[in-house]
Write a protein that holds these residues in place. Structure first.
Motif, PDB file in Angstrom:
ATOM      1  N   GLN A  86     -41.702   6.549  10.916  1.00 45.88           N
ATOM      2  CA  GLN A  86     -40.605   5.843  11.570  1.00 45.88           C
ATOM      3  C   GLN A  86     -40.152   6.547  12.849  1.00 45.88           C
ATOM      4  OE1 GLN A  86     -37.526   5.570   8.604  1.00 45.88           O
ATOM      5  NE2 GLN A  86     -38.742   4.269   7.261  1.00 45.88           N
ATOM      6  N   GLN A  87     -40.619   7.774  13.063  1.00 44.17           N
ATOM      7  CA  GLN A  87     -40.134   8.575  14.174  1.00 44.17           C
ATOM      8  C   GLN A  87     -41.053   8.441  15.384  1.00 44.17           C
ATOM      9  OE1 GLN A  87     -37.186   9.630  13.327  1.00 44.17           O
ATOM     10  NE2 GLN A  87     -37.665   9.068  11.204  1.00 44.17           N
ATOM     11  N   LYS A  88     -40.439   8.347  16.552  1.00 44.19           N
ATOM     12  CA  LYS A  88     -41.174   8.343  17.812  1.00 44.19           C
ATOM     13  C   LYS A  88     -40.569   9.375  18.758  1.00 44.19           C
ATOM     14  CE  LYS A  88     -43.077   3.683  17.830  1.00 44.19           C
ATOM     15  NZ  LYS A  88     -43.293   2.449  18.639  1.00 44.19           N
ATOM     16  N   ARG A  89     -41.376   9.852  19.658  1.00 42.16           N
ATOM     17  CA  ARG A  89     -40.939  10.886  20.599  1.00 42.16           C
ATOM     18  C   ARG A  89     -39.721  10.406  21.381  1.00 42.16           C
ATOM     19  NH1 ARG A  89     -45.123  13.084  25.047  1.00 42.16           N
ATOM     20  NH2 ARG A  89     -45.277  10.824  25.333  1.00 42.16           N
ATOM     21  N   PHE A  90     -38.770  11.293  21.531  1.00 39.34           N
ATOM     22  CA  PHE A  90     -37.526  10.950  22.225  1.00 39.34           C
ATOM     23  C   PHE A  90     -37.798  10.593  23.682  1.00 39.34           C
ATOM     24  CE2 PHE A  90     -34.137  12.348  25.088  1.00 39.34           C
ATOM     25  CZ  PHE A  90     -33.095  11.547  24.639  1.00 39.34           C
ATOM     26  N   GLN A  91     -37.143   9.533  24.115  1.00 41.06           N
ATOM     27  CA  GLN A  91     -37.183   9.147  25.515  1.00 41.06           C
ATOM     28  C   GLN A  91     -35.775   8.768  25.947  1.00 41.06           C
ATOM     29  OE1 GLN A  91     -40.073   5.989  25.939  1.00 41.06           O
ATOM     30  NE2 GLN A  91     -41.801   7.383  25.887  1.00 41.06           N
ATOM     31  N   PHE A  92     -35.408   9.173  27.140  1.00 41.46           N
ATOM     32  CA  PHE A  92     -34.100   8.815  27.655  1.00 41.46           C
ATOM     33  C   PHE A  92     -34.020   7.305  27.860  1.00 41.46           C
ATOM     34  CE2 PHE A  92     -34.364  13.258  29.207  1.00 41.46           C
ATOM     35  CZ  PHE A  92     -33.192  13.742  28.638  1.00 41.46           C
ATOM     36  N   THR A  93     -32.921   6.718  27.385  1.00 45.07           N
ATOM     37  CA  THR A  93     -32.672   5.299  27.588  1.00 45.07           C
ATOM     38  C   THR A  93     -31.339   5.148  28.299  1.00 45.07           C
ATOM     39  OG1 THR A  93     -33.869   4.741  25.550  1.00 45.07           O
ATOM     40  CG2 THR A  93     -32.409   3.054  26.482  1.00 45.07           C
ATOM     41  N   PRO A  94     -31.340   4.701  29.550  1.00 44.09           N
ATOM     42  CA  PRO A  94     -30.079   4.613  30.295  1.00 44.09           C
ATOM     43  C   PRO A  94     -29.155   3.543  29.738  1.00 44.09           C
ATOM     44  CG  PRO A  94     -31.871   3.600  31.532  1.00 44.09           C
ATOM     45  CD  PRO A  94     -32.500   4.254  30.342  1.00 44.09           C
ATOM     46  N   ILE A  95     -27.870   3.826  29.804  1.00 45.45           N
ATOM     47  CA  ILE A  95     -26.851   2.862  29.420  1.00 45.45           C
ATOM     48  C   ILE A  95     -25.951   2.622  30.629  1.00 45.45           C
ATOM     49  CG2 ILE A  95     -26.888   3.641  27.013  1.00 45.45           C
ATOM     50  CD1 ILE A  95     -24.192   5.056  27.586  1.00 45.45           C
ATOM     51  N   THR A  96     -25.032   1.694  30.487  1.00 44.08           N
ATOM     52  CA  THR A  96     -24.102   1.401  31.570  1.00 44.08           C
ATOM     53  C   THR A  96     -22.744   2.024  31.270  1.00 44.08           C
ATOM     54  OG1 THR A  96     -25.208  -0.690  32.066  1.00 44.08           O
ATOM     55  CG2 THR A  96     -22.947  -0.439  32.858  1.00 44.08           C
ATOM     56  N   VAL A  97     -22.236   2.779  32.217  1.00 45.02           N
ATOM     57  CA  VAL A  97     -20.899   3.369  32.109  1.00 45.02           C
ATOM     58  C   VAL A  97     -20.034   2.764  33.218  1.00 45.02           C
ATOM     59  CG1 VAL A  97     -19.537   5.498  32.294  1.00 45.02           C
ATOM     60  CG2 VAL A  97     -21.741   5.519  31.091  1.00 45.02           C
ATOM     61  N   PRO A  98     -18.867   2.221  32.876  1.00 43.42           N
ATOM     62  CA  PRO A  98     -18.012   1.605  33.904  1.00 43.42           C
ATOM     63  C   PRO A  98     -17.712   2.567  35.049  1.00 43.42           C
ATOM     64  CG  PRO A  98     -17.187   1.095  31.704  1.00 43.42           C
ATOM     65  CD  PRO A  98     -18.274   2.113  31.531  1.00 43.42           C
ATOM     66  N   ALA A  99     -17.654   2.038  36.252  1.00 44.10           N
ATOM     67  CA  ALA A  99     -17.411   2.863  37.435  1.00 44.10           C
ATOM     68  C   ALA A  99     -16.102   3.632  37.325  1.00 44.10           C
ATOM     69  CB  ALA A  99     -17.419   1.990  38.686  1.00 44.10           C
ATOM     70  N   ASN A 100     -15.090   3.045  36.702  1.00 43.65           N
ATOM     71  CA  ASN A 100     -13.814   3.736  36.541  1.00 43.65           C
ATOM     72  C   ASN A 100     -13.946   4.991  35.689  1.00 43.65           C
ATOM     73  OD1 ASN A 100     -12.523   1.785  38.086  1.00 43.65           O
ATOM     74  ND2 ASN A 100     -11.819   0.601  36.308  1.00 43.65           N
ATOM     75  N   ASP A 101     -14.850   4.956  34.716  1.00 38.62           N
ATOM     76  CA  ASP A 101     -15.072   6.140  33.882  1.00 38.62           C
ATOM     77  C   ASP A 101     -15.855   7.204  34.637  1.00 38.62           C
ATOM     78  OD1 ASP A 101     -13.765   4.857  31.842  1.00 38.62           O
ATOM     79  OD2 ASP A 101     -15.590   4.257  30.783  1.00 38.62           O
ATOM     80  N   LEU A 102     -16.764   6.780  35.486  1.00 37.05           N
ATOM     81  CA  LEU A 102     -17.555   7.747  36.242  1.00 37.05           C
ATOM     82  C   LEU A 102     -16.684   8.602  37.148  1.00 37.05           C
ATOM     83  CD1 LEU A 102     -20.635   5.583  37.332  1.00 37.05           C
ATOM     84  CD2 LEU A 102     -20.519   7.253  35.474  1.00 37.05           C
ATOM     85  N   VAL A 103     -15.596   8.034  37.626  1.00 36.00           N
ATOM     86  CA  VAL A 103     -14.712   8.762  38.538  1.00 36.00           C
ATOM     87  C   VAL A 103     -14.169  10.029  37.890  1.00 36.00           C
ATOM     88  CG1 VAL A 103     -12.518   8.629  39.817  1.00 36.00           C
ATOM     89  CG2 VAL A 103     -14.104   6.693  39.838  1.00 36.00           C
ATOM     90  N   SER A 104     -14.002  10.019  36.566  1.00 38.51           N
ATOM     91  CA  SER A 104     -13.434  11.189  35.882  1.00 38.51           C
ATOM     92  C   SER A 104     -14.343  12.407  35.969  1.00 38.51           C
ATOM     93  CB  SER A 104     -13.156  10.862  34.414  1.00 38.51           C
ATOM     94  OG  SER A 104     -14.361  10.617  33.704  1.00 38.51           O
TER      95      SER A 104
END
Length: 324
Positions: free
Chosen positions: A223-241
């Motif tokens: 059931q296990q597969k090699r880890f790969q980064f999967t991008p998600i969306t973070v609101p721009a207002n949160d990025l400012v912090s």
């Protein structure tokens, strides 16, 4: 089951003073047992998972038949079918050499029909130690690891923060104490939610018998597969912090780095160079899918960002500078 000997050769060619110099050959070799599943075809379209098994200290030497006394090689010898390519190398004298094992696995991935996202590593006793060490030195190579009655350096477990791990140990083990596994599992569980730890309360050093005879282990591995980064969306207002200047506390890393938001994306700036970062969790970012470089932003109890931990060859903490 087949026996194959792999020879790694490294050539040193000298170009200067040809009349007084000559070419020489330095070789390293490793012998291993190889099992191929039913219906395996090296030239077919199907890619197969690879399971690498590291034996214990009692099986060291040059008699390859000794490896068949425990673990997957023993089960295969008894007639068990595995849905993996199973490779069981033999250590000649001392412990396991990560460099040699790494090159062996790379060669197998080139010469056999191996699925690069499903390479699994397991070992018992000395091989359990080897499993912890090889995985920590090459975390991007394996999809999951299964160290049995082994141990390692707890300071290295952060390198396995993305590694599915199932650890087995006997509570009455008098050769490798249970604490050897516990010292690895406890800090890893704090940063990795994919860690399983099975302790057999009445078992001594031979915990591998129960572990390798449990069909759930192989079901879990598949059931296990090699880890790969999967991008998600973070609101721009949160990025400012996350914006601001940061500096490492130790003198060697005293340079200031900065994080800014540009066109809705967090940017990392250092030495007049700016690079985009991609979130894979709310407060965690990566630079590139191929680069083992992560930025984990740390917040205080009030939700204010106070530092960023940079994960690469080690963990570096950068403190956020107060703005005037």
């Amino acid at each position: 089951m087949s026996i194959k000997k792999l020879l790694f050769s490294f050539f040193l060619i000298c170009f200067m003073a040809a009349a007084q110099q000559q070419t020489e050959n330095f070789s390293l070799d490793i012998e291993y047992l190889k099992y191929l599943p039913k219906d395996y075809q090296a030239d077919g379209d199907k890619k197969w998972p690879l399971l690498v098994f590291l034996h214990g200290a009692g099986e060291r030497g040059t008699d390859i038949e000794k490896i068949k006394v425990h673990g997957p090689p023993m089960l295969i010898e008894q007639g068990k079918d595995f849905p993996f390519i199973v490779v069981s190398p033999q250590a000649k004298k001392y412990g396991w050499e990560p460099m040699l094992l790494r090159e062996m696995i790379r060669n197998l991935m080139e010469t056999e029909a191996v699925d690069p996202d499903r390479v699994y590593l397991t070992g018992l006793s000395m091989g359990g130690y080897g499993t912890w060490r090889l995985a920590a030195e090459n975390p991007g190579m394996f999809a999951a690891i299964v160290p049995i009655c082994g141990g390692g350096n707890p300071e290295d477990v952060w390198k396995l923060r993305h590694m599915p791990t199932w650890v087995f140990h006997g509570a009455k083990d008098g050769i490798v104490p249970l604490s050897a596994s516990e010292s690895m599992v406890k800090p890893l569980q704090k940063i990795n939610d994919q860690v399983k730890f099975t302790v057999y309360p009445e078992t001594y050093h031979d915990s591998w018998i129960q572990a390798y005879n449990d069909p759930k282990l192989y079901e879990w591995l598949l059931q296990q597969k090699r880890f790969q980064f999967t991008p998600i969306t973070v609101p721009a207002n949160d990025l400012v912090s996350y914006e601001g200047d940061y500096r490492a506390e130790d003198a060697a890393l005293g340079e200031k780095v900065s994080f800014t938001v540009k066109d809705g994306q967090l940017q990392f700036s250092f030495n007049d160079r700016s690079m985009p970062l991609y979130p894979f969790e709310q407060d965690k970012f990566y630079l590139s899918p191929k680069a083992q470089l992560e930025f984990h932003f740390i917040k205080d109890e009030n939700g204010k960002v106070t530092q960023v931990d940079v994960y690469q060859d080690r963990i570096r903490s950068l403190k956020k500078l107060e703005t005037e």
